[in-house]
Design a protein around this motif. Structure first.
Motif, short mmCIF file in Angstrom:
data_model
loop_
_atom_site.label_atom_id
_atom_site.label_comp_id
_atom_site.label_asym_id
_atom_site.label_seq_id
_atom_site.Cartn_x
_atom_site.Cartn_y
_atom_site.Cartn_z
N HIS A 108 0.84 -1.20 0.00
CA HIS A 108 0.00 0.00 0.00
C HIS A 108 0.87 1.26 0.00
O HIS A 108 0.66 2.17 -0.80
N GLU A 109 1.86 1.30 0.87
CA GLU A 109 2.71 2.51 0.95
C GLU A 109 3.53 2.67 -0.34
O GLU A 109 3.70 3.79 -0.83
N HIS A 151 -8.99 7.96 3.85
CA HIS A 151 -9.05 6.50 3.96
C HIS A 151 -10.51 6.04 3.94
O HIS A 151 -11.34 6.58 4.68
N HIS A 195 1.43 4.16 -2.97
CA HIS A 195 1.18 5.60 -2.84
C HIS A 195 2.13 6.40 -3.73
O HIS A 195 1.81 7.50 -4.17
N GLU A 253 -5.85 6.27 -1.36
CA GLU A 253 -5.81 5.15 -0.42
C GLU A 253 -6.35 3.88 -1.08
O GLU A 253 -5.87 2.77 -0.80
ZN LIG Z 1 -2.27 5.15 2.76
#
Ligand SMILES: [Zn+2]
Length: 673
Positions: free
Chosen positions: A510-511, A633, A514, A571
């Motif tokens: 996930h990061e 989020h 981004h 997100e």
């Molecule tokens: Zn995030």
């Protein structure tokens, strides 16, 4: 250097956890076996846990992950109780600073006895303001202690040359969560405005105002803030970095808001009078207008409110309770105030986070955990590399740039290499207020403003080690995982690969993603806000991201309230791509080391269930509404259902049929990366 990193990513062997005996898998007791994995995977993966673990009265959300965050606080408590039990630590040592800060906060009897008196010198000085100069001096004093009204002055890497850090002036000054609360016409926002005015009036009453003047003061505050809100960007606009990118010469800042004495402000702040960034020029025009047109009397009321609001937690219980009644209870749905020790631990973490964090890491974060987490990140980065190489919709030119960007990713694990030195902050057992103000001032003046105009320090962390969270910073192209997120259930050296890849692996994915979401994709390998896409590839990317925004627009939390797809887009791209690349990394890991079937679940099933369990939030309706309005989020339920219903990897794993709720029709299925 960049080439070396790239090689490391592509040829490094796949790390596999050594598999000693007694490794555990998913939490089978958390499953709701009466639900269908292909119909509602959220309920299936964690329904029993949620049923058996009601939200504690002081929380607004609860899951194994939030529980882990509270466990980290229990760990902090052992440290804080220990260091605060002694008063003979060497002056200015980490133990003395942390122990005395926490100890003064825990002295509830003294804080209550003092009541509002610690704030009185400020309130008196605000009342004594006689002219524009006094007013701006007072604004500066509030800024110094972290009460940034009506605008915010910080320092951050320059969007166009991130190796340099410059001053950044942003919009602020509101007491409600965001500008829409002042402007939207739906009943729930109208109600929030009325409740807010009552709260503001109550705070003035606690400060000694009579009923009528307190009510009048609340009207003044609301009118002032509403005008700021009308001239501020909304949450969606704020997500596009182009909208807040305004490199401004110091001379032009003076033209933008001429009434502000910027020479004096910058001189006192110790910030060089060089180029800076102004997030919202329109907002600064409004600040200028307020200084020119709003009466000193109204300004005084606004500043008094913002002082009481900003410092409510440092004052006596009557202020703390009134503040909680509005922000905790009414807006978030919590039933009771957190115990004092938790609030004191949070305050210590917020203002002395790397002193407390140093102790935390020594006690609770092993070098083994750090090494394993780093290997795991590398494997997930390698999976992103493969994914980019294999994209059929992206041309070679853009791909090259995307891979170049991936090669400069800087993963930070656990804690900073160099700790902040808080030893110049005067902290003693005497006064919680004085400690809090001194520490806040250090954080603003020494640890923020002092960075402006200097080369960027890439070693700094934006979260403290005891924070159970993670982040991506596009300007430094870094992914950061504090020690407290690298704890069970997100990461567990005693868990099988399936569980670690399905939980912290997806968080890492996930990061990383981004860096390639609707925001991050606008920053290049050097962290510059700089388009590296060909026009055609960018168009195709935007079509793909629009699919995700549409998907989330369709998720309702109540009959008339649904997610705002554009607000949660970054997100949601992160979750979708993150789940995919963590899954790919896990497939490679399995080739190196066969993963066991446990409790009748295949390794791939364990992987997806782990994600459903880590994101298994039960949430208060009030917090859910607040999130849908302002949080980028999505709520946890849709962070599970949303991405997984797009992934063929998921439907294949659970043999879900076309037409199942967890399988989006082929035409509507989203895939970005
Ligand atoms: Zn995030």
């Amino acid at each position: 250097m960049r080439v070396c990193v790239l090689l490391l990513l592509t040829v490094s062997s796949i790390f596999v956890f050594a598999q000693p005996e007694a490794q555990h898998g998913i939490n089978v007791g958390d499953l709701d076996r009466t639900a269908e994995a292909c119909t509602d995977f959220f309920q299936y993966s964690n329904g029993t846990w949620r049923k058996e673990n009601p939200i504690p009265a002081y929380m607004d959300r609860w899951s194994r992950r939030w529980q882990a965050g509270e466990n980290a606080k229990d760990q902090l408590k052992t440290i804080l109780d220990d260091v605060s039990s002694r008063t003979d630590w060497p002056r200015r040592s980490v133990e003395q600073l942390v122990g005395d800060y926490y100890g003064s906060c825990m002295n509830e009897a003294q804080v209550n006895k003092l009541g509002i008196s610690p704030a009185m010198p400020f309130l008196r000085d605000i009342e004594a303001i006689k002219n524009q100069n006094d007013l701006q001096q007072m604004m500066f004093r509030l800024h110094e202690m972290g009460i940034f009204v009506p605008f915010v002055t910080v320092a951050q890497p320059d969007n166009h040359n991130p190796t340099q850090t410059i001053a950044d002036i942003a919009a602020g000054g509101l007491g409600l969560p965001d500008r829409d609360y002042y402007l939207k016409t739906e009943q729930r926002f109208q109600d929030a405005r009325e409740k807010y005015k009552v709260h503001v009036a109550n705070m003035f009453k606690l400060a000694g105002y009579d009923d009528a003047s307190a009510k009048a003061a609340a009207q003044t505050v609301f009118k002032f803030e509403k005008s700021l809100a009308e001239n501020s960007l909304d949450n969606v606009a704020l997500r596009d970095p182009q909208n807040t990118d305004h490199k401004t010469a110091f001379a032009d800042l003076k033209k933008m808001a001429p009434v502000v004495d910027w020479d004096s402000y910058f001189a006192k702040a110790g910030i060089a009078q060089v180029d800076l960034n102004v997030d919202q020029p329109k907002f600064m025009h409004e600040v200028d207008r307020q200084f020119r047109e709003t009466s000193l009397g109204d300004w005084k009321i606004y500043l008094k409110w913002q002082l009481l609001h900003g410092q409510a937690g440092v004052l006596s219980d009557d202020f703390v309770k009134e503040n909680f009644a509005f922000y905790g209870e009414y807006l978030s749905g919590a039933k009771e105030l957190k115990p004092r020790w938790k609030r004191c631990a949070e305050s210590t973490d917020q203002l002395l986070g790397e002193a407390l964090g140093k102790k935390y890491v020594e006690k609770y974060f092993s070098p083994e955990a750090k090494a394993r987490a780093l290997e795991l990140v590398k494997n997930v980065l390698a999976a992103m590399h493969d994914t980019i190489e294999g994209l059929d919709w992206m041309g070679p030119e853009t791909k090259k740039k995307a891979l170049e960007k991936l090669s400069t990713f800087n993963p930070k694990i656990g804690y900073p290499d160099k700790w902040k030195d808080y030893s110049s902050i005067p902290i003693s057992r005497e006064s919680y207020w004085n400690n809090q103000v001194a520490a806040a001032k250090w954080n603003v003046v020494q640890d923020t403003w002092a960075l402006a105009g200097k080369p960027t320090d890439r070693g700094r962390w934006g979260m403290t080690p005891p924070t159970s969270n993670a982040y991506y910073n596009p300007l430094l192209n870094e992914i950061v995982f504090p020690a407290a997120i690298l704890q069970p259930p997100a990461f567990d050296v005693k868990a099988v690969d399936a569980v670690n890849y399905g939980s912290i692996g997806v968080v890492m994915g996930h990061e990383i993603s981004h860096g390639f979401d609707d925001q991050g994709s606008q920053f290049d390998a050097k962290g510059r806000l700089n388009n590296w896409w060909t026009a055609d590839d960018l168009k195709r990317f935007q079509t793909r991201t629009a699919c995700v925004a549409n998907q989330f627009d369709g998720y309702f939390i109540e009959p008339n309230i649904h997610h705002n797809g554009k607000l949660v887009l970054g997100e949601s791209i992160g979750d979708l791509a993150g789940a995919k690349i963590a899954y790919l990394a896990f497939q490679k890991a399995k080739q190196q080391h066969a993963a066991p079937t446990l409790d009748d679940f295949t390794p791939d099933q364990q992987f997806f269930i782990a994600w459903g369990q880590v994101r298994g939030d039960e949430i208060r309706p009030e917090t859910q509404r607040k999130m849908v309005q302002g949080d980028p989020h999505p709520i946890a339920k849709f962070r599970v259902i949303g991405p997984l219903s797009n992934l063929p990897e998921f439907s294949n794993t659970f043999s879900c049929k076309e037409g199942s709720a967890m399988v989006r029709p082929a035409k509507e299925r989203c895939e970005v990366w």
